[in-house]
Motif scaffolding. Structure first.
Motif, PDB file in Angstrom:
ATOM      1  N   VAL A 125       0.848  -1.185   0.000  1.00  0.00           N
ATOM      2  CA  VAL A 125       0.000   0.000   0.000  1.00  0.00           C
ATOM      3  C   VAL A 125       0.885   1.237   0.000  1.00  0.00           C
ATOM      4  O   VAL A 125       1.729   1.402   0.882  1.00  0.00           O
ATOM      5  N   GLY A 126       0.722   2.082  -1.000  1.00  0.00           N
ATOM      6  CA  GLY A 126       1.416   3.353  -1.028  1.00  0.00           C
ATOM      7  C   GLY A 126       0.481   4.448  -0.542  1.00  0.00           C
ATOM      8  O   GLY A 126      -0.678   4.511  -0.956  1.00  0.00           O
ATOM      9  N   PHE A 127       0.974   5.272   0.353  1.00  0.00           N
ATOM     10  CA  PHE A 127       0.145   6.360   0.890  1.00  0.00           C
ATOM     11  C   PHE A 127       1.031   7.585   1.082  1.00  0.00           C
ATOM     12  O   PHE A 127       2.254   7.483   1.117  1.00  0.00           O
ATOM     13  N   GLN A 128       0.430   8.745   1.167  1.00  0.00           N
ATOM     14  CA  GLN A 128       1.213   9.967   1.381  1.00  0.00           C
ATOM     15  C   GLN A 128       1.720   9.999   2.821  1.00  0.00           C
ATOM     16  O   GLN A 128       0.927  10.229   3.738  1.00  0.00           O
ATOM     17  N   TRP A 129       3.046   9.800   3.027  1.00  0.00           N
ATOM     18  CA  TRP A 129       4.076   9.592   2.038  1.00  0.00           C
ATOM     19  C   TRP A 129       4.995   8.482   2.517  1.00  0.00           C
ATOM     20  O   TRP A 129       6.145   8.696   2.856  1.00  0.00           O
ATOM     21  N   GLN A 130       4.466   7.259   2.501  1.00  0.00           N
ATOM     22  CA  GLN A 130       5.264   6.106   2.907  1.00  0.00           C
ATOM     23  C   GLN A 130       4.648   4.831   2.360  1.00  0.00           C
ATOM     24  O   GLN A 130       3.739   4.866   1.524  1.00  0.00           O
ATOM     25  N   LEU A 169      -0.616  -4.363  -5.593  1.00  0.00           N
ATOM     26  CA  LEU A 169      -0.288  -2.943  -5.439  1.00  0.00           C
ATOM     27  C   LEU A 169      -1.562  -2.134  -5.227  1.00  0.00           C
ATOM     28  O   LEU A 169      -2.488  -2.162  -6.052  1.00  0.00           O
ATOM     29  N   VAL A 170      -1.601  -1.371  -4.125  1.00  0.00           N
ATOM     30  CA  VAL A 170      -2.808  -0.650  -3.719  1.00  0.00           C
ATOM     31  C   VAL A 170      -2.456   0.794  -3.389  1.00  0.00           C
ATOM     32  O   VAL A 170      -1.427   1.068  -2.750  1.00  0.00           O
ATOM     33  N   ALA A 171      -3.300   1.722  -3.830  1.00  0.00           N
ATOM     34  CA  ALA A 171      -3.182   3.134  -3.452  1.00  0.00           C
ATOM     35  C   ALA A 171      -4.559   3.615  -3.022  1.00  0.00           C
ATOM     36  O   ALA A 171      -5.541   3.409  -3.736  1.00  0.00           O
ATOM     37  N   ASN A 172      -4.625   4.267  -1.865  1.00  0.00           N
ATOM     38  CA  ASN A 172      -5.908   4.730  -1.345  1.00  0.00           C
ATOM     39  C   ASN A 172      -6.082   6.243  -1.421  1.00  0.00           C
ATOM     40  O   ASN A 172      -7.155   6.750  -1.081  1.00  0.00           O
TER      41      ASN A 172
END
Length: 252
Positions: A125-130, A169-172
């Protein structure tokens, strides 16, 4: 004539030596996965083709400059067209482009292939910012988890050698991009889009990774590393991480 040929040889030799560094990888990193090897072979093919086309063009230019340089005021013979040559220089580029397209398509299919039974399953999981890395067991439950906070050491993925690893691969929030140069590929994390890839690890070592898609003010903080280790070392590490998760803690 001798000076021109000598200069052309020096230029060609310099370009060839510069390109053939790193054991013929032409500046690309040494792959750490089978998919990276496939991409490297494709890149080498493109590079060699470009060198061959460039050498042909420069060779023809040098030939024309020397063979038809002006010697007097006589007007050279004028030909309005040359059908065989025109057919050749029209068909040849089309054949080159078609061949490169075919090799690119085949490589993309090979690299994008995903199986049903990987040795290791990860949800990234990619998130702002890590980054958040979750190791999943066969039932899809989280058995170990790494979460970066952007203030300490970046999180480190640990993977076993000679294994098939599947990344979900996930982005929320916004678009991110998972990139490890030694994998020779990067994949975007897009909100609402399912993106699953696999890599087959082939080389032990520690490799740096980062987000390759500008995702906001602290985009530069989105770094991580990948460590590929022997299977026994991986099993020990995973058991330690599972114990930490049971205790309600995570570690980078």
């Amino acid at each position: 004539m001798r000076r021109t040929c000598a200069l052309a040889a020096v230029v060609a030799g310099t370009a060839l030596l510069a390109g053939c560094g790193d054991a013929g990888r032409f500046g690309a990193p040494e792959p750490a996965t089978e998919q990276g090897e496939s991409i490297l072979v494709l890149y080498q093919g493109f590079f060699i083709t470009a060198l061959a086309v460039g050498a042909l063009v420069w060779g023809l230019l040098v030939y024309v400059l020397l063979r038809f340089r002006r010697r007097n005021d006589d007007v050279p013979r004028q030909n309005p067209y040359n059908i065989p040559i025109e057919i050749t220089y029209t068909i040849t580029p089309l054949l080159i482009v078609a061949a490169l397209f075919a090799f690119s398509w085949r490589t993309e299919v090979d690299v994008s292939e995903v199986g049903d039974q990987p040795d290791v399953s990860l949800r990234i999981v990619g998130f702002q910012w890590q980054w958040q890395f979750s190791y999943l067991d066969e039932s899809g439950e989280v058995e170990a988890e790494l979460i970066g906070d952007g203030t300490g050491d970046p999180p480190q993925l640990v993977l076993p050698i000679d294994s098939t690893v599947q990344f979900d691969l996930v982005a929320n929030d916004v678009n991110h991009s998972f990139w490890v140069p030694e994998f020779l590929e990067k994949r975007d994390l897009i909100p609402g889009i399912e993106n699953v890839i696999e890599v087959d690890t082939t080389r032990e070592g520690t490799y740096q990774g980062r987000c390759a898609e500008f995702c906001g003010l602290d985009h530069w903080r989105m770094q991580f590393s990948v460590r590929i280790v022997p299977q026994a070392e991986y099993d020990t590490w995973l058991a330690e991480q599972a114990d930490l998760l049971d205790e309600g803690a995570t570690a980078p």
